[in-house]
Design an enzyme around this catalytic site. Structure first.
Site, short mmCIF file in Angstrom:
data_model
loop_
_atom_site.label_atom_id
_atom_site.label_comp_id
_atom_site.label_asym_id
_atom_site.label_seq_id
_atom_site.Cartn_x
_atom_site.Cartn_y
_atom_site.Cartn_z
N TYR A 114 34.18 45.65 47.62
CA TYR A 114 35.06 44.48 47.46
C TYR A 114 36.08 44.78 46.37
O TYR A 114 35.76 45.35 45.32
CB TYR A 114 34.25 43.24 47.06
CG TYR A 114 35.14 42.06 46.69
CD1 TYR A 114 35.53 41.14 47.65
CD2 TYR A 114 35.59 41.89 45.38
CE1 TYR A 114 36.37 40.08 47.34
CE2 TYR A 114 36.43 40.83 45.06
CZ TYR A 114 36.81 39.93 46.03
OH TYR A 114 37.64 38.89 45.70
N GLU A 205 43.10 39.92 48.33
CA GLU A 205 41.68 40.23 48.45
C GLU A 205 41.45 41.23 49.59
O GLU A 205 42.01 41.05 50.68
CB GLU A 205 40.89 38.95 48.71
CG GLU A 205 39.40 39.12 48.68
CD GLU A 205 38.67 37.80 48.85
OE1 GLU A 205 38.07 37.32 47.88
OE2 GLU A 205 38.70 37.24 49.98
#
Length: 404
Positions: A114, A205
Site C-alpha cells: 500500500y 492512493e
C-alpha cells in the site's frame, strides 16, 4: 472531486508512474475489443475487467474479475457487470450502478503493498503512508495493526527527498527483491509526489502497489481526489467529472452558488455561514444523539443569498426522504432577516412543506423577520437561541430534546 481509476491511471502514466496497459469500455463490445487489443499488445490472453465507480472495495463486491479465457470471457464478464448495482462498504446497501468498465492486462506479482499520499493538516505537509498490507482497506489496517503503517512527511521546500523515499522502500522490505526494486520504488514515489503537487490533489492512493517477478514496482490500482478549491486552475477537470457518480442535490447546489453536503441524519439544516452551519450541526447532534436525531445535511446559503436561493435550498433539503424536520438558523448581517423570512415563507407555501419547521433569526431586521414569520399563517416554530431551536427540532421529531 473524485475521478475513476482509469482516469487516474492516465494521469499516473503522464507523470511517469508505471501502470498496467488498459482501456476504458462503456459497452460490452468495447470491453471485448479492449481484451483483444491487450492480447495482441502484451502477448497474453489474461485480462482483468474492473467496474468503475467512485467507491473502494470493488473486488469484494464482485466488481473486479480476472478473465483467463481472453476476449470471449471478458465479454461474458462485461455483460454481467455493466448495469449491475455494485455494493461495497462505501456505497451502502443500495449500491452504485456500474456504467463504465476498465479492461487491463493481467500481471504476475510477487507482493502487494500500500502507498498513499494525503494532506496532513496538523503538520501542514503532504504525508506519504506505506504498508505491507496491500489490497486491504487502509482504515482497517490503521484500526487493527497501526504498527504496519509507516508515515513520512514531506518538506514543502525540498520536496520528497530520495533518502525519505528509500526509507519507505526499506520499511516495506523491498531491498530483498533485487537491485532494481528500491530504485523503481523511489522513482515511482517521486513521480507521485510531483503529480500530487502539480495536480492539486487531496489524495493519491495506490492499493495495491505490486512488485513483479522482475523486481519492477507497478501501480495496480489508482485513486485520485482533487481539491475542489483549486478547480479554477484546472479547466480540464470538468471533462473528468462523472455526474452519475455524484449526489444530484450537491450538483444542483453548486449550479446556484450554494454549499451543500448530504449527510445521514434526519434534520434538514439551512444556515448562512460555514462556521455557523458547523455549530448548528453540532448542537443538533448534542441534543438529539440519545434519541436518534442528527443533521441530514450541511447547507451554507452564504452571506448574500436572495429569496430565490433560499427557495432552491428548501427544494434540495426536501428532496431527501430522510428529512423529518427543518431547522433554519440565520444570523442577519449582509443578508437581512426579513429577506430570509420572506424566502422561508414563500418556499414553505410553494413547496407545501409538511415537516416541522423551526426558524431562529438574529441580527439585522430581526424583528421584521419574526413578524413576517408570525403573520405567515404557517405552522412555523420560532426559536430565540440556537439551543432553543435545537431542542425544539428534536422535540418535533419525537425526542425529548434533552442534552446528553
Amino acid at each position: 472531486m473524485k475521478i475513476h481509476e482509469y482516469q487516474a491511471k492516465q494521469i499516473f502514466h503522464r507523470y511517469g508512474v508505471p501502470v498496467p496497459k488498459g482501456y476504458p469500455a462503456f459497452t460490452v463490445a468495447e470491453a471485448e475489443q479492449a481484451a483483444r487489443k491487450l492480447a495482441t499488445e502484451t502477448g497474453g490472453p489474461v485480462v482483468v475487467v474492473k467496474a468503475q465507480i467512485h467507491a473502494g472495495g470493488r473486488g469484494k463486491g464482485g466488481g473486479v474479475k480476472v478473465a483467463k479465457g481472453g476476449a470471449a470471457e471478458a465479454r461474458t464478464i462485461a455483460e454481467k457487470m455493466l448495469g449491475m448495482q455494485l455494493v461495497t462498504h462505501q456505497t451502502g446497501p443500495a449500491g452504485q450502478k456500474v456504467r463504465r468498465l476498465y479492461v487491463e492486462q493481467g500481471l504476475e506479482m510477487v507482493r502487494e503493498l500500500y502507498l498513499g499520499a494525503v494532506v496532513d493538516r496538523d503538520q501542514r505537509r503532504i504525508a506519504f503512508m506505506a504498508s505491507t498490507e496491500g489490497g486491504v482497506e487502509i482504515e482497517k489496517v490503521a484500526a487493527e495493526t497501526p504498527e504496519k503503517i509507516v508515515t513520512v512527511h514531506v518538506d514543502p521546500i525540498t520536496g520528497l527527498s530520495p533518502y525519505k523515499a528509500r526509507q519507505l522502500a526499506f520499511s516495506l522490505g523491498l531491498g530483498k527483491h533485487g537491485k532494481t526494486t528500491v530504485p523503481s520504488f523511489v522513482k515511482l514515489a517521486s513521480s507521485l509526489y510531483e503529480l500530487f503537487v502539480k495536480e492539486d490533489c487531496s489524495l493519491c492512493e495506490v492499493n495495491p502497489l505490486v512488485v513483479l517477478k522482475n523486481g519492477d514496482v507497478v501501480a495496480l490500482d489508482a485513486k485520485v481526489n482533487f481539491d475542489d478549491n483549486a478547480d479554477f486552475r484546472h479547466p480540464g477537470w470538468e471533462e473528468l467529472r462523472d455526474t452519475d457518480e455524484e449526489d444530484p442535490a450537491e450538483l444542483a447546489a453548486k449550479k446556484v452558488g450554494l454549499n451543500y453536503v448530504s449527510l445521514d441524519g434526519n434534520v434538514g439544516c439551512l444556515v448562512n455561514g460555514a462556521g455557523l452551519a458547523m455549530a448548528t450541526m453540532d448542537i443538533i447532534k448534542h441534543y438529539g444523539a440519545k434519541v436518534g436525531v442528527a443533521p441530514a445535511n450541511f447547507l451554507d446559503v452564504g452571506g448574500g443569498a436572495n429569496q430565490e436561493q433560499v427557495q432552491k435550498a428548501f427544494t434540495m433539503i426536501l428532496a431527501s426522504p430522510k428529512v423529518k424536520a427543518i431547522f433554519v438558523n440565520i444570523f442577519g448581517g449582509i443578508m437581512k432577516c426579513d429577506v430570509i423570512a420572506a424566502g422561508v415563507v414563500a418556499a414553505a407555501k410553494q413547496l407545501g412543506v409538511k415537516v416541522p419547521l423551526v426558524v431562529r433569526l438574529e441580527g439585522t431586521n430581526v424583528e421584521l423577520g419574526r413578524k413576517i414569520l408570525a403573520e405567515s399563517g404557517l405552522a412555523i416554530q420560532a426559536a430565540t437561541t440556537m439551543a432553543d431551536g435545537a431542542q425544539k427540532i428534536v422535540a418535533a421529531i419525537g425526542g425529548k430534546g434533552g442534552a446528553q
